[in-house]
Design a protein around this motif. Sequence first.
Motif, PDB file in Angstrom:
ATOM      1  N   UNK A 195     -51.269   8.014 -10.679  1.00 10.57           N
ATOM      2  CA  UNK A 195     -51.772   6.897 -11.011  1.00 10.57           C
ATOM      3  C   UNK A 195     -51.797   6.324 -12.407  1.00 10.57           C
ATOM      4  N   UNK A 196     -51.353   7.279 -13.377  1.00 12.65           N
ATOM      5  CA  UNK A 196     -51.182   6.884 -14.563  1.00 12.65           C
ATOM      6  C   UNK A 196     -50.001   6.143 -14.930  1.00 12.65           C
ATOM      7  N   UNK A 197     -48.799   6.333 -14.001  1.00 11.64           N
ATOM      8  CA  UNK A 197     -47.560   5.833 -14.497  1.00 11.64           C
ATOM      9  C   UNK A 197     -46.818   4.724 -13.246  1.00 11.64           C
ATOM     10  N   UNK A 198     -47.837   4.993 -12.110  1.00 12.34           N
ATOM     11  CA  UNK A 198     -47.285   4.312 -10.925  1.00 12.34           C
ATOM     12  C   UNK A 198     -48.383   3.318 -10.531  1.00 12.34           C
ATOM     13  N   UNK A 199     -47.721   2.127  -9.986  1.00  9.16           N
ATOM     14  CA  UNK A 199     -48.692   1.264  -9.052  1.00  9.16           C
ATOM     15  C   UNK A 199     -49.009   1.863  -7.941  1.00  9.16           C
ATOM     16  N   UNK A 200     -50.239   2.187  -7.594  1.00  8.17           N
ATOM     17  CA  UNK A 200     -50.711   2.663  -6.174  1.00  8.17           C
ATOM     18  C   UNK A 200     -52.251   2.244  -6.022  1.00  8.17           C
ATOM     19  N   UNK A 201     -52.542   2.171  -4.642  1.00  6.85           N
ATOM     20  CA  UNK A 201     -53.973   2.030  -4.111  1.00  6.85           C
ATOM     21  C   UNK A 201     -54.830   3.620  -3.921  1.00  6.85           C
ATOM     22  N   UNK A 202     -55.944   3.327  -4.276  1.00  6.65           N
ATOM     23  CA  UNK A 202     -56.912   4.957  -4.201  1.00  6.65           C
ATOM     24  C   UNK A 202     -56.650   5.146  -2.817  1.00  6.65           C
ATOM     25  N   UNK A 203     -56.729   6.601  -2.521  1.00  5.50           N
ATOM     26  CA  UNK A 203     -56.579   7.075  -1.225  1.00  5.50           C
ATOM     27  C   UNK A 203     -57.632   6.636  -0.121  1.00  5.50           C
ATOM     28  N   UNK A 204     -59.072   6.646  -0.675  1.00 12.25           N
ATOM     29  CA  UNK A 204     -59.898   6.170   0.320  1.00 12.25           C
ATOM     30  C   UNK A 204     -59.627   4.837   0.567  1.00 12.25           C
ATOM     31  N   UNK A 205     -58.971   3.952  -0.102  1.00  7.67           N
ATOM     32  CA  UNK A 205     -58.786   2.451   0.295  1.00  7.67           C
ATOM     33  C   UNK A 205     -57.691   2.366   1.254  1.00  7.67           C
ATOM     34  N   UNK A 214     -49.673  10.392  10.354  1.00  2.00           N
ATOM     35  CA  UNK A 214     -48.555  10.353  10.643  1.00  2.00           C
ATOM     36  C   UNK A 214     -48.050   8.797  10.262  1.00  2.00           C
ATOM     37  N   UNK A 215     -46.834   8.934   9.645  1.00  2.00           N
ATOM     38  CA  UNK A 215     -46.271   7.790   9.132  1.00  2.00           C
ATOM     39  C   UNK A 215     -44.728   8.057   8.706  1.00  2.00           C
ATOM     40  N   UNK A 216     -44.022   6.928   8.523  1.00  6.19           N
ATOM     41  CA  UNK A 216     -42.577   7.056   8.366  1.00  6.19           C
ATOM     42  C   UNK A 216     -42.440   7.782   6.793  1.00  6.19           C
ATOM     43  N   UNK A 217     -41.424   8.246   6.457  1.00  4.46           N
ATOM     44  CA  UNK A 217     -41.108   8.994   5.312  1.00  4.46           C
ATOM     45  C   UNK A 217     -41.258   8.125   4.080  1.00  4.46           C
ATOM     46  N   UNK A 218     -41.563   8.432   3.000  1.00  2.70           N
ATOM     47  CA  UNK A 218     -41.749   7.743   1.804  1.00  2.70           C
ATOM     48  C   UNK A 218     -42.722   6.322   1.719  1.00  2.70           C
ATOM     49  N   UNK A 219     -43.606   6.468   2.532  1.00  2.04           N
ATOM     50  CA  UNK A 219     -44.664   5.500   2.835  1.00  2.04           C
ATOM     51  C   UNK A 219     -46.145   5.981   1.831  1.00  2.04           C
ATOM     52  N   UNK A 220     -45.979   7.279   1.258  1.00  2.00           N
ATOM     53  CA  UNK A 220     -46.966   7.537   0.380  1.00  2.00           C
ATOM     54  C   UNK A 220     -47.938   8.589   1.123  1.00  2.00           C
ATOM     55  N   UNK A 221     -47.614   9.424   2.240  1.00  2.00           N
ATOM     56  CA  UNK A 221     -48.632  10.320   2.515  1.00  2.00           C
ATOM     57  C   UNK A 221     -49.032  11.309   1.741  1.00  2.00           C
ATOM     58  N   UNK A 222     -47.916  12.172   1.126  1.00  2.00           N
ATOM     59  CA  UNK A 222     -48.236  13.234   0.128  1.00  2.00           C
ATOM     60  C   UNK A 222     -49.162  12.543  -0.907  1.00  2.00           C
ATOM     61  N   UNK A 223     -48.635  11.292  -1.672  1.00  2.00           N
ATOM     62  CA  UNK A 223     -49.480  11.037  -2.498  1.00  2.00           C
ATOM     63  C   UNK A 223     -51.013  10.596  -2.182  1.00  2.00           C
ATOM     64  N   UNK A 239     -52.642  11.948   0.020  1.00  2.00           N
ATOM     65  CA  UNK A 239     -53.525  13.358   0.313  1.00  2.00           C
ATOM     66  C   UNK A 239     -53.636  14.057  -1.058  1.00  2.00           C
ATOM     67  N   UNK A 240     -52.746  13.894  -1.955  1.00  2.00           N
ATOM     68  CA  UNK A 240     -53.025  14.546  -3.495  1.00  2.00           C
ATOM     69  C   UNK A 240     -54.001  13.655  -3.994  1.00  2.00           C
ATOM     70  N   UNK A 256     -60.673  21.035  -2.694  1.00  2.00           N
ATOM     71  CA  UNK A 256     -59.656  20.152  -1.840  1.00  2.00           C
ATOM     72  C   UNK A 256     -58.476  20.685  -2.396  1.00  2.00           C
ATOM     73  N   UNK A 257     -57.390  20.891  -1.598  1.00  2.00           N
ATOM     74  CA  UNK A 257     -56.105  21.028  -2.293  1.00  2.00           C
ATOM     75  C   UNK A 257     -55.001  20.692  -1.202  1.00  2.00           C
ATOM     76  N   UNK A 258     -53.889  20.274  -1.670  1.00  2.00           N
ATOM     77  CA  UNK A 258     -52.758  19.957  -0.708  1.00  2.00           C
ATOM     78  C   UNK A 258     -51.681  21.045  -0.883  1.00  2.00           C
ATOM     79  N   UNK A 259     -51.417  21.551   0.331  1.00  2.00           N
ATOM     80  CA  UNK A 259     -50.476  22.878   0.621  1.00  2.00           C
ATOM     81  C   UNK A 259     -49.581  22.584   1.658  1.00  2.00           C
ATOM     82  N   UNK A 260     -48.211  22.940   1.163  1.00  3.36           N
ATOM     83  CA  UNK A 260     -47.237  22.960   2.088  1.00  3.36           C
ATOM     84  C   UNK A 260     -46.675  23.850   2.785  1.00  3.36           C
ATOM     85  N   UNK A 261     -46.271  23.753   4.031  1.00  5.68           N
ATOM     86  CA  UNK A 261     -45.571  24.982   4.646  1.00  5.68           C
ATOM     87  C   UNK A 261     -44.166  24.763   4.911  1.00  5.68           C
TER      88      UNK A 261
END
Length: 473
Positions: free
Chosen positions: A13-23, A41-50, A52-53, A67-72
């Motif tokens: 959020x400090x360097x990129x334009x983005x919406x709050x996750x809850x919005x 579920x959504x296409x790639x590069x649409x902001x899922x990981x962003x 969640x973080x 809360x944490x985001x963990x990858x498998x």
Amino acid sequence: MARWFNVAGPCRPDIHYMLPATARLPDVMRLITQQSYFVLHAPRQTGKTTAMLSLAQELTASRQYTAAVLSVEVGAPFSDHPDAAELAILDAWRGAIMWQLAPDLQPPPWPITETGRRIGAGLAAWAQASSRPLVLFLDEIDADNSVMYQSPLNIVLPTVTLSYVYEIAGGKAALGAAYFSEQNTFVLGNNAYQEKNLNSYGEGAWKSCYLAMKDLNYIKEKALAENAMGYVGISHILRAFIYSSMVDLFGNIPYSQAVNINYAYPEFDTPESIYADLQLVLDTAIACLTNQGNIKMPDGDDYFFENDTAMWIKTAHALKARLYNRLTHVDTEKYATLALAEVAKAYAGPSENFVADFYENTNENGNPFCNNQYLQPLSAVGNGIYNAMLKFSANDTIDDDPRASIWFTLADRTKTRIPAPNGSAKPDFGDPKMDGSRYSKPNIYKYRDALQPLLTYAELKFIEAEANLVLGH
């Protein structure tokens, strides 16, 4: 600090334009409060990981949750060795947790236990030691495809279907094709044709294509074992659609040696050789779907034709016509004649088409092109298609073409239909973002429930006309 739009990796959020996750995910807090599981579920590069973080940070900052985001994903290479997969995942989680959470919120040392229980035991120990409820977002949960290959056919087929329409036919590579053909223009302030941007367009399509091939191989093998010839036929048709889409996008691609453990570096096959083999694949599909025995068609998991065998057969013939038409420059008379023969066996009228018509007017289930435009208004009308239409105008005005008012919005500043110059467009992502301030936008992108055409009766009429033209009829 200056900010910009980002389409490569998680946003900050400090360097990129983005919406709050809850919005972006208005219903997610209700699910968390109810202690529910959910899948994003959504296409790639649409902001899922962003998303969640960002959501994990908001939850932890509230002091009500940890809360944490963990990858498998790191466990995927060890699908045949669960002990190694568990250790790799837990080690990666420890590193991720260290930079996401304060020391007093981090888990105790992972308990030592037998293979197959390490992850569950580790999470249980963390939950017991935590002073707050624990909320975990598991990223790349589908990285280990071996889990998929224990599933029934009616689970795997919809997965492949959505992968094709979202990530190949409707993914970033398809958006890139619209820019390169000058149907659309990229208007986020940088040049879509620069090498750093070009490299990002195909990545998702390549990955999705060959993951889908693994799934389709599984469908075919399982369906053959169950004598479910309808599933076999559909798997062949989807295989032909996916591979032909990749050829149309990239030219030479791995095919004959692809998805084969014996070839770590598969050869790239030519479009001509791939199209020839796909014709045989489609012939096999038609034979399976006309099998006099137990066809066993999908029931509820056929998103396109709802168990209509005849429409799948017509679609196979329609795709054969498209592929033959692609090769008329190689042998005009041969392939144009073959294309016309297949057109005659395909769709009979405008109501028969191969389209994704299951989208809704929502963020979660919308048309992927429309959702991308709502998320970041990155596409304006390209000057290529605009100028091509203008050439046929008697009065040198785009509105002479009746399609213009349907396809192109009115740019807000000039109240006219105006294209964006490809490669040199100025930024145009301000309000009204869906209609365009400087330039016209594709009007259909305003409707999230818009159909996504994949192969239509209209295309077959163009193929028929082109084949007759090159044959001199």
